[in-house]
Design a protein around this motif. Sequence first.
Motif, mmCIF file in Angstrom:
data_model
loop_
_atom_site.group_PDB
_atom_site.id
_atom_site.type_symbol
_atom_site.label_atom_id
_atom_site.label_comp_id
_atom_site.label_asym_id
_atom_site.label_seq_id
_atom_site.Cartn_x
_atom_site.Cartn_y
_atom_site.Cartn_z
ATOM 1 N N ARG A 183 0.831 -1.214 0.000
ATOM 2 C CA ARG A 183 0.000 0.000 0.000
ATOM 3 C C ARG A 183 0.859 1.255 0.000
ATOM 4 O O ARG A 183 0.511 2.259 -0.636
ATOM 5 C CB ARG A 183 -0.952 -0.016 1.196
ATOM 6 C CG ARG A 183 -2.109 -0.983 1.009
ATOM 7 C CD ARG A 183 -3.076 -1.002 2.176
ATOM 8 N NE ARG A 183 -4.202 -1.872 1.889
ATOM 9 C CZ ARG A 183 -5.322 -1.493 1.288
ATOM 10 N NH1 ARG A 183 -5.456 -0.219 0.922
ATOM 11 N NH2 ARG A 183 -6.296 -2.343 1.053
ATOM 12 N N LEU A 184 1.956 1.232 0.715
ATOM 13 C CA LEU A 184 2.864 2.376 0.698
ATOM 14 C C LEU A 184 3.418 2.593 -0.698
ATOM 15 O O LEU A 184 3.482 3.724 -1.200
ATOM 16 C CB LEU A 184 4.002 2.150 1.694
ATOM 17 C CG LEU A 184 3.635 2.238 3.176
ATOM 18 C CD1 LEU A 184 4.774 1.715 4.035
ATOM 19 C CD2 LEU A 184 3.293 3.678 3.566
ATOM 20 N N ASP A 185 3.809 1.511 -1.351
ATOM 21 C CA ASP A 185 4.344 1.607 -2.709
ATOM 22 C C ASP A 185 3.280 2.123 -3.673
ATOM 23 O O ASP A 185 3.558 2.977 -4.524
ATOM 24 C CB ASP A 185 4.840 0.230 -3.147
ATOM 25 C CG ASP A 185 5.544 0.274 -4.487
ATOM 26 O OD1 ASP A 185 6.582 0.950 -4.602
ATOM 27 O OD2 ASP A 185 5.052 -0.384 -5.442
ATOM 28 N N ALA A 186 2.041 1.628 -3.527
ATOM 29 C CA ALA A 186 0.956 2.069 -4.407
ATOM 30 C C ALA A 186 0.624 3.536 -4.200
ATOM 31 O O ALA A 186 0.153 4.220 -5.128
ATOM 32 C CB ALA A 186 -0.292 1.219 -4.172
ATOM 33 N N ALA A 187 0.880 4.045 -2.983
ATOM 34 C CA ALA A 187 0.612 5.451 -2.683
ATOM 35 C C ALA A 187 1.748 6.357 -3.131
ATOM 36 O O ALA A 187 1.698 7.577 -2.910
ATOM 37 C CB ALA A 187 0.376 5.622 -1.182
ATOM 38 N N GLY A 188 2.767 5.788 -3.760
ATOM 39 C CA GLY A 188 3.882 6.588 -4.242
ATOM 40 C C GLY A 188 4.908 6.918 -3.171
ATOM 41 O O GLY A 188 5.741 7.803 -3.367
#
Length: 286
Positions: A27-32
């Motif tokens: 989720r952190l990665d998907a949030a940039g």
Amino acid sequence: MDAENTPPSPVLVLGATSLIGGFLLARLDAAGLEPMALSRQPPGDDVCWLEGDLSDPDLDEALPHAATVFSLSPIWLLPPALPALKAHGLTRLVAFSSTSRFTKQDSPEASERAVARALAEAEQQVEAFCAEHGVAWTILRPTLIYLEGRDGNVSRLAGLIRRFKVLPLSGRGEGLRQPVHAEDLAAGALAAAGAPAARDRAYDLTGGETLTYRVMAERIFAGLGRRPAILSLPPGLFRWLLTLARPFYPGATATMADRMAQDLTFDDAAARRDFGWSPRAFRPRF
């Protein structure tokens, strides 16, 4: 999460190999955001893994600069590491504890009472440090965490069902439960980190349903594609069987029999209000 309340990158995740860790990193990665993960045994995938131990006196050398830290490790490991984290830029902390702080504080088992004390003392130490050093904190206390095939609660019951086909219960199994999925906890942690209302507060995080232990067991049978085969035993007989099972079933205690009749429920209304907590119903699939 709006841009104004998005944590600055990079973000440090402690205990990232836990049940919640993989979901939070994704989720952190998907949030940039750039997630960095600290672990004693880094798995070496595409995430930026750092080898380190929260109890290591040389922890300071392993830490990167990070303003936002998610702690998924047992919370009693966190207080000694806080000075080093603060020295590396900590201003926002989201840490997981457990509702076992309350449910086990009066347990007949000394080991369970010790866990409850450790949780309570660590929470107090975290809150005191953060208040003294200007760190905004949020403590999240999940109920019964599950992740199909990996947790030690729901998945352990599934393993027993696979092996023996029948699941014995103490009495009617009428104690209430609120199992919560690890992926939902990852989403809740990220939402809490970006919610101003969640700063300097602790929350109980429950699953999307409140159901009896027996119904929870029936859902596990369904998740395995099996018809429920549940054997209700007198509590005294069930306690005796658990005592016999200790060599083969680590963690089995007579207290488990009594707990099947106890309601272990909490109110998540504050989390729903402050950061949109919205967990799934209990429909596991194995």
